[in-house]
Scaffold this motif. Sequence first.
Motif, PDB file in Angstrom:
ATOM      1  N   PRO A  45      36.418  71.373  30.054  1.00  0.00           N
ATOM      2  CA  PRO A  45      34.771  71.894  29.406  1.00  0.00           C
ATOM      3  C   PRO A  45      34.205  72.077  28.668  1.00  0.00           C
ATOM      4  CG  PRO A  45      36.714  73.768  29.921  1.00  0.00           C
ATOM      5  CD  PRO A  45      37.258  72.396  29.254  1.00  0.00           C
ATOM      6  N   GLU A  46      33.854  71.127  27.504  1.00  0.00           N
ATOM      7  CA  GLU A  46      32.657  71.748  26.238  1.00  0.00           C
ATOM      8  C   GLU A  46      31.580  70.148  26.815  1.00  0.00           C
ATOM      9  OE1 GLU A  46      32.530  73.137  23.340  1.00  0.00           O
ATOM     10  OE2 GLU A  46      34.204  74.703  25.104  1.00  0.00           O
ATOM     11  N   LEU A  47      32.628  69.371  27.388  1.00  0.00           N
ATOM     12  CA  LEU A  47      31.925  68.304  27.622  1.00  0.00           C
ATOM     13  C   LEU A  47      30.248  68.623  28.456  1.00  0.00           C
ATOM     14  CD1 LEU A  47      31.075  65.102  27.551  1.00  0.00           C
ATOM     15  CD2 LEU A  47      32.672  64.706  29.525  1.00  0.00           C
ATOM     16  N   LYS A  48      30.682  69.709  29.456  1.00  0.00           N
ATOM     17  CA  LYS A  48      29.187  70.147  29.446  1.00  0.00           C
ATOM     18  C   LYS A  48      28.241  70.525  28.857  1.00  0.00           C
ATOM     19  CE  LYS A  48      27.427  72.357  33.848  1.00  0.00           C
ATOM     20  NZ  LYS A  48      28.352  73.544  35.600  1.00  0.00           N
ATOM     21  N   LYS A  49      28.914  71.576  28.167  1.00  0.00           N
ATOM     22  CA  LYS A  49      28.281  72.223  27.038  1.00  0.00           C
ATOM     23  C   LYS A  49      27.472  71.843  26.081  1.00  0.00           C
ATOM     24  CE  LYS A  49      31.785  75.873  27.852  1.00  0.00           C
ATOM     25  NZ  LYS A  49      32.671  76.598  26.843  1.00  0.00           N
ATOM     26  N   LEU A  50      27.961  70.694  26.206  1.00  0.00           N
ATOM     27  CA  LEU A  50      27.557  69.551  24.682  1.00  0.00           C
ATOM     28  C   LEU A  50      26.532  68.387  25.571  1.00  0.00           C
ATOM     29  CD1 LEU A  50      27.604  67.791  22.266  1.00  0.00           C
ATOM     30  CD2 LEU A  50      29.187  66.762  22.982  1.00  0.00           C
ATOM     31  N   ALA A  51      26.205  67.960  27.118  1.00  0.00           N
ATOM     32  CA  ALA A  51      25.420  68.032  27.106  1.00  0.00           C
ATOM     33  C   ALA A  51      24.162  68.314  27.731  1.00  0.00           C
ATOM     34  CB  ALA A  51      25.301  67.223  28.878  1.00  0.00           C
ATOM     35  N   LEU A  52      24.168  70.045  27.715  1.00  0.00           N
ATOM     36  CA  LEU A  52      23.447  70.938  28.416  1.00  0.00           C
ATOM     37  C   LEU A  52      23.051  71.268  26.920  1.00  0.00           C
ATOM     38  CD1 LEU A  52      24.584  73.093  31.358  1.00  0.00           C
ATOM     39  CD2 LEU A  52      23.182  71.620  31.420  1.00  0.00           C
ATOM     40  N   SER A  53      22.977  71.233  26.217  1.00  0.00           N
ATOM     41  CA  SER A  53      22.613  71.892  24.932  1.00  0.00           C
ATOM     42  C   SER A  53      22.280  70.563  24.004  1.00  0.00           C
ATOM     43  CB  SER A  53      24.281  71.977  24.012  1.00  0.00           C
ATOM     44  OG  SER A  53      24.614  73.096  24.046  1.00  0.00           O
ATOM     45  N   THR A  54      22.183  69.914  24.742  1.00  0.00           N
ATOM     46  CA  THR A  54      21.793  68.217  23.503  1.00  0.00           C
ATOM     47  C   THR A  54      20.634  67.929  25.074  1.00  0.00           C
ATOM     48  OG1 THR A  54      23.771  67.395  23.871  1.00  0.00           O
ATOM     49  CG2 THR A  54      21.845  65.698  23.138  1.00  0.00           C
ATOM     50  N   PHE A  55      20.075  67.826  26.489  1.00  0.00           N
ATOM     51  CA  PHE A  55      19.326  68.343  27.177  1.00  0.00           C
ATOM     52  C   PHE A  55      18.161  69.663  26.032  1.00  0.00           C
ATOM     53  CE2 PHE A  55      17.168  69.147  30.847  1.00  0.00           C
ATOM     54  CZ  PHE A  55      16.181  68.544  31.234  1.00  0.00           C
ATOM     55  N   ALA A  56      19.086  70.537  25.928  1.00  0.00           N
ATOM     56  CA  ALA A  56      17.821  71.782  25.466  1.00  0.00           C
ATOM     57  C   ALA A  56      17.236  71.146  24.327  1.00  0.00           C
ATOM     58  CB  ALA A  56      18.663  72.306  25.675  1.00  0.00           C
ATOM     59  N   LEU A  57      17.881  70.560  23.802  1.00  0.00           N
ATOM     60  CA  LEU A  57      17.666  70.095  22.025  1.00  0.00           C
ATOM     61  C   LEU A  57      16.545  69.099  22.306  1.00  0.00           C
ATOM     62  CD1 LEU A  57      17.127  69.898  18.930  1.00  0.00           C
ATOM     63  CD2 LEU A  57      19.391  68.200  19.088  1.00  0.00           C
ATOM     64  N   SER A  58      16.607  68.530  23.600  1.00  0.00           N
ATOM     65  CA  SER A  58      15.620  67.043  23.521  1.00  0.00           C
ATOM     66  C   SER A  58      14.709  67.384  24.297  1.00  0.00           C
ATOM     67  CB  SER A  58      15.753  65.863  24.352  1.00  0.00           C
ATOM     68  OG  SER A  58      16.096  66.210  25.480  1.00  0.00           O
ATOM     69  N   ILE A  59      14.524  68.810  24.981  1.00  0.00           N
ATOM     70  CA  ILE A  59      13.244  69.537  25.975  1.00  0.00           C
ATOM     71  C   ILE A  59      12.583  69.783  24.576  1.00  0.00           C
ATOM     72  CG2 ILE A  59      12.154  70.858  27.912  1.00  0.00           C
ATOM     73  CD1 ILE A  59      13.531  67.905  28.561  1.00  0.00           C
ATOM     74  N   LEU A  60      13.227  70.552  23.993  1.00  0.00           N
ATOM     75  CA  LEU A  60      12.040  71.992  22.489  1.00  0.00           C
ATOM     76  C   LEU A  60      11.738  70.270  21.798  1.00  0.00           C
ATOM     77  CD1 LEU A  60      15.294  74.329  22.772  1.00  0.00           C
ATOM     78  CD2 LEU A  60      13.001  74.541  23.369  1.00  0.00           C
ATOM     79  N   LEU A  61      12.463  70.018  21.662  1.00  0.00           N
ATOM     80  CA  LEU A  61      12.009  68.813  20.595  1.00  0.00           C
ATOM     81  C   LEU A  61      10.682  68.063  21.030  1.00  0.00           C
ATOM     82  CD1 LEU A  61      12.238  67.831  17.525  1.00  0.00           C
ATOM     83  CD2 LEU A  61      13.928  65.807  18.886  1.00  0.00           C
ATOM     84  N   ALA A  62      10.862  67.934  22.331  1.00  0.00           N
ATOM     85  CA  ALA A  62      10.093  67.153  22.367  1.00  0.00           C
ATOM     86  C   ALA A  62       8.286  67.783  22.917  1.00  0.00           C
ATOM     87  CB  ALA A  62       9.845  66.870  24.255  1.00  0.00           C
ATOM     88  N   VAL A  63       8.429  69.278  23.350  1.00  0.00           N
ATOM     89  CA  VAL A  63       7.468  70.095  23.246  1.00  0.00           C
ATOM     90  C   VAL A  63       7.185  70.413  22.014  1.00  0.00           C
ATOM     91  CG1 VAL A  63       7.315  72.990  23.479  1.00  0.00           C
ATOM     92  CG2 VAL A  63       8.084  71.881  24.949  1.00  0.00           C
ATOM     93  N   CYS A  64       7.645  70.189  21.004  1.00  0.00           N
ATOM     94  CA  CYS A  64       7.362  70.353  19.742  1.00  0.00           C
ATOM     95  C   CYS A  64       6.115  69.598  18.694  1.00  0.00           C
ATOM     96  CB  CYS A  64       8.647  70.946  18.544  1.00  0.00           C
ATOM     97  SG  CYS A  64       9.109  72.944  18.817  1.00  0.00           S
ATOM     98  N   MET A  65       6.721  68.022  18.933  1.00  0.00           N
ATOM     99  CA  MET A  65       6.425  67.326  18.940  1.00  0.00           C
ATOM    100  C   MET A  65       4.754  67.365  19.563  1.00  0.00           C
ATOM    101  SD  MET A  65       8.365  65.034  16.992  1.00  0.00           S
ATOM    102  CE  MET A  65       7.430  64.178  16.800  1.00  0.00           C
TER     103      MET A  65
END
Length: 81
Positions: A45-65
């Motif tokens: 179950p941790e893989l799904k959490k990791l994938a969603l968290s990584t996706f959120a990180l990339s989206i939030l970082l893109a907005v900041c950039m």
Amino acid sequence: MVLVVVFAIIANFRFDQYLFLLAYIPLTKHLITVYNNQDPRALDPELKKLALSTFALSILLAVCMISLIQDIVVNLFFGGR
């Protein structure tokens, strides 16, 4: 995770451009869970959490950039008006 923060510091992000740090909360919780895990089956179950968290990180970082680039363009072409 450390290198993303180092990049933000080097790029002189403003305070509101550190929004991507919100994604570090579930990522840190995931790291603790994996570190303390004894049963390999409990990691599924941790893989799904990791994938969603990584996706959120990339989206939030893109907005900041985008915000950072927008600030640079405004200051460059319009003199900060």
